[in-house]
Write an enzyme that holds these catalytic residues in place. Sequence first.
Site, PDB file in Angstrom:
ATOM      1  N   LYS A  32       2.524 -15.203   2.993  1.00  0.00           N
ATOM      2  CA  LYS A  32       2.795 -15.981   1.779  1.00  0.00           C
ATOM      3  C   LYS A  32       4.300 -16.250   1.760  1.00  0.00           C
ATOM      4  O   LYS A  32       5.009 -15.879   0.813  1.00  0.00           O
ATOM      5  CB  LYS A  32       2.305 -15.186   0.553  1.00  0.00           C
ATOM      6  CG  LYS A  32       2.327 -15.944  -0.760  1.00  0.00           C
ATOM      7  CD  LYS A  32       1.272 -17.033  -0.888  1.00  0.00           C
ATOM      8  CE  LYS A  32       1.436 -17.806  -2.177  1.00  0.00           C
ATOM      9  NZ  LYS A  32       0.531 -18.978  -2.264  1.00  0.00           N
ATOM     10  N   ASP A  38     -12.804  -8.546   4.216  1.00  0.00           N
ATOM     11  CA  ASP A  38     -14.042  -8.558   3.415  1.00  0.00           C
ATOM     12  C   ASP A  38     -14.644  -9.962   3.408  1.00  0.00           C
ATOM     13  O   ASP A  38     -15.859 -10.141   3.518  1.00  0.00           O
ATOM     14  CB  ASP A  38     -13.766  -8.135   1.959  1.00  0.00           C
ATOM     15  CG  ASP A  38     -13.912  -6.635   1.736  1.00  0.00           C
ATOM     16  OD1 ASP A  38     -13.635  -5.875   2.682  1.00  0.00           O
ATOM     17  OD2 ASP A  38     -14.295  -6.235   0.621  1.00  0.00           O
ATOM     18  N   ASP A  49      -3.485 -18.110   0.887  1.00  0.00           N
ATOM     19  CA  ASP A  49      -4.463 -18.805   0.033  1.00  0.00           C
ATOM     20  C   ASP A  49      -5.208 -19.866   0.845  1.00  0.00           C
ATOM     21  O   ASP A  49      -6.434 -19.986   0.777  1.00  0.00           O
ATOM     22  CB  ASP A  49      -3.797 -19.398  -1.224  1.00  0.00           C
ATOM     23  CG  ASP A  49      -2.522 -20.191  -0.943  1.00  0.00           C
ATOM     24  OD1 ASP A  49      -2.020 -20.149   0.204  1.00  0.00           O
ATOM     25  OD2 ASP A  49      -2.022 -20.853  -1.873  1.00  0.00           O
ATOM     26  N   TYR A 103       0.826  -1.213   0.000  1.00  0.00           N
ATOM     27  CA  TYR A 103       0.000   0.000   0.000  1.00  0.00           C
ATOM     28  C   TYR A 103       0.859   1.261   0.000  1.00  0.00           C
ATOM     29  O   TYR A 103       0.459   2.287  -0.560  1.00  0.00           O
ATOM     30  CB  TYR A 103      -0.885   0.042   1.251  1.00  0.00           C
ATOM     31  CG  TYR A 103      -2.230  -0.616   1.115  1.00  0.00           C
ATOM     32  CD1 TYR A 103      -2.339  -1.975   0.869  1.00  0.00           C
ATOM     33  CD2 TYR A 103      -3.400   0.124   1.267  1.00  0.00           C
ATOM     34  CE1 TYR A 103      -3.572  -2.579   0.770  1.00  0.00           C
ATOM     35  CE2 TYR A 103      -4.637  -0.474   1.163  1.00  0.00           C
ATOM     36  CZ  TYR A 103      -4.724  -1.822   0.913  1.00  0.00           C
ATOM     37  OH  TYR A 103      -5.948  -2.418   0.812  1.00  0.00           O
ATOM     38  N   ASP A 151      -6.756  -6.722   4.186  1.00  0.00           N
ATOM     39  CA  ASP A 151      -7.845  -6.069   3.447  1.00  0.00           C
ATOM     40  C   ASP A 151      -8.749  -7.123   2.827  1.00  0.00           C
ATOM     41  O   ASP A 151      -9.977  -7.081   2.959  1.00  0.00           O
ATOM     42  CB  ASP A 151      -7.241  -5.168   2.359  1.00  0.00           C
ATOM     43  CG  ASP A 151      -8.307  -4.485   1.526  1.00  0.00           C
ATOM     44  OD1 ASP A 151      -9.277  -3.982   2.115  1.00  0.00           O
ATOM     45  OD2 ASP A 151      -8.180  -4.468   0.284  1.00  0.00           O
TER      46      ASP A 151
HETATM   47  C1  IPM Z   1     -10.586  -0.845   3.631  1.00  0.00           C
HETATM   48  C2  IPM Z   1     -10.710  -0.280   2.248  1.00  0.00           C
HETATM   49  C3  IPM Z   1      -9.505   0.614   1.978  1.00  0.00           C
HETATM   50  C4  IPM Z   1      -8.256  -0.258   2.065  1.00  0.00           C
HETATM   51  C5  IPM Z   1      -9.558   1.390   0.651  1.00  0.00           C
HETATM   52  C6  IPM Z   1     -10.822   2.192   0.483  1.00  0.00           C
HETATM   53  C7  IPM Z   1      -8.346   2.276   0.494  1.00  0.00           C
HETATM   54  O1  IPM Z   1     -10.837  -1.292   1.321  1.00  0.00           O
HETATM   55  O2  IPM Z   1     -10.489  -0.063   4.593  1.00  0.00           O
HETATM   56  O3  IPM Z   1     -10.606  -2.065   3.756  1.00  0.00           O
HETATM   57  O4  IPM Z   1      -7.902  -0.918   1.086  1.00  0.00           O
HETATM   58  O5  IPM Z   1      -7.649  -0.279   3.131  1.00  0.00           O
HETATM   59 MG    MG Z   2     -11.130  -3.184   2.163  1.00  0.00          MG
END
Ligand code: IPM
Ligand code: MG
Length: 353
Positions: free
Chosen positions: A188, A248, A220, A142, A244
């Site tokens: 990884k 999700d 993975d 990042y 990240d």
């Molecule tokens: C999160 C989001 C952010 C990230 C984006 C919007 C920059 O996906 O907070 O998970 O990748 O950290």
């Molecule tokens: Mg995110």
Amino acid sequence: MEHRIAVLKGDGIGPEIIDEALKCLGVVAEEFGHSFIYDEQLIGGAAIDALEIPLPSETVDACLASDAVLMGAVGGPQWDTLPPSVRPEQGLLGIRKALGVYANIRPAKLYAPLADACPLKPERLQGGLDLIVCRELTGDVYFGEKRRDADGAGHDDMTYTIPEIERIAHRAYGLAKQRRNHVTCVDKSNILETSRVWRETVERVAREYPDIETDYLYVDNAAMQLVLRPSQFDVILTGNLFGDILSDEASCITGSIGMLPSASLGETSLGLYEPIHGSAPDIAGQNKANPIATILSAALMLRYSFGLFAEANAVENAVDAVLKEGYRTADIAKPDESVLTCSEMGSVIASHI
Ligand code: IPM
Ligand code: MG
């Protein structure tokens, strides 16, 4: 007591969900006798529209002068064609870096009344889901150098220093100590040098916590294990990019990405609190969003930045109660269920605090 909160509503559904968190904080202030002082500032696309930059210096200064920062979300299609350095997301990365909040704590918990909203078969949920993704937030690919060659090839530098890994590892072990004494290091290291440094460093830190069990998974495999047997996880310790992605994935197991809060912490009590989801431009301005992730983020703020434990529990218990009573926003409702708007959900939770 007085607490200063910098409020960054951001873009898309950001203003709607933040308003519901502020509604709940208003009840906390009243019931428990606190005074929250809000300082609203621009970030992301809203800042680009007003000032042509995603993170104005006034915003950074206001955040640094506050006791905590509460954020909505950034981004939207109207800013997608801008050069990378002035995209809304840069505002978010910039404020994380400026505040030095390297530890991103993302608790994912399946609320029993939402089991139907979980995409996994019920037998996969034996043992439940109650984990924390402890994601490093100010390093990794990042923040590495980005460039494009004359021939069009792209590069993103991925770097992790040993001190960066040590401090997030200690955070993860500190969290595990208060929970089920189990850390899963995700990397990884069969491929990446950064991951080899990551794993060796975590192995060293682990020796300082003999009562905590550590296991090691490649990312993975971890992604697969999360959907096969989510109950095996307590604290997942991982880098910025893998965290990240895995957060999700973990969130959808809880029923909706609209359920997951996050706390981003550094060395001081000044933390940044935001839902893990994005700005959802497709439903922005329609009063449809689920404000729970943001309300739970405000609860984390009460706990981690202000040390207001009873107050944080009161907000979390209110969310629990409301879900048990069957209140749903569209994202967590069954097809035939009646749904609340974003502001109705906020009001119902506020009235349960
Ligand atoms: C999160 C989001 C952010 C990230 C984006 C919007 C920059 O996906 O907070 O998970 O990748 O950290
Ligand atoms: Mg995110």
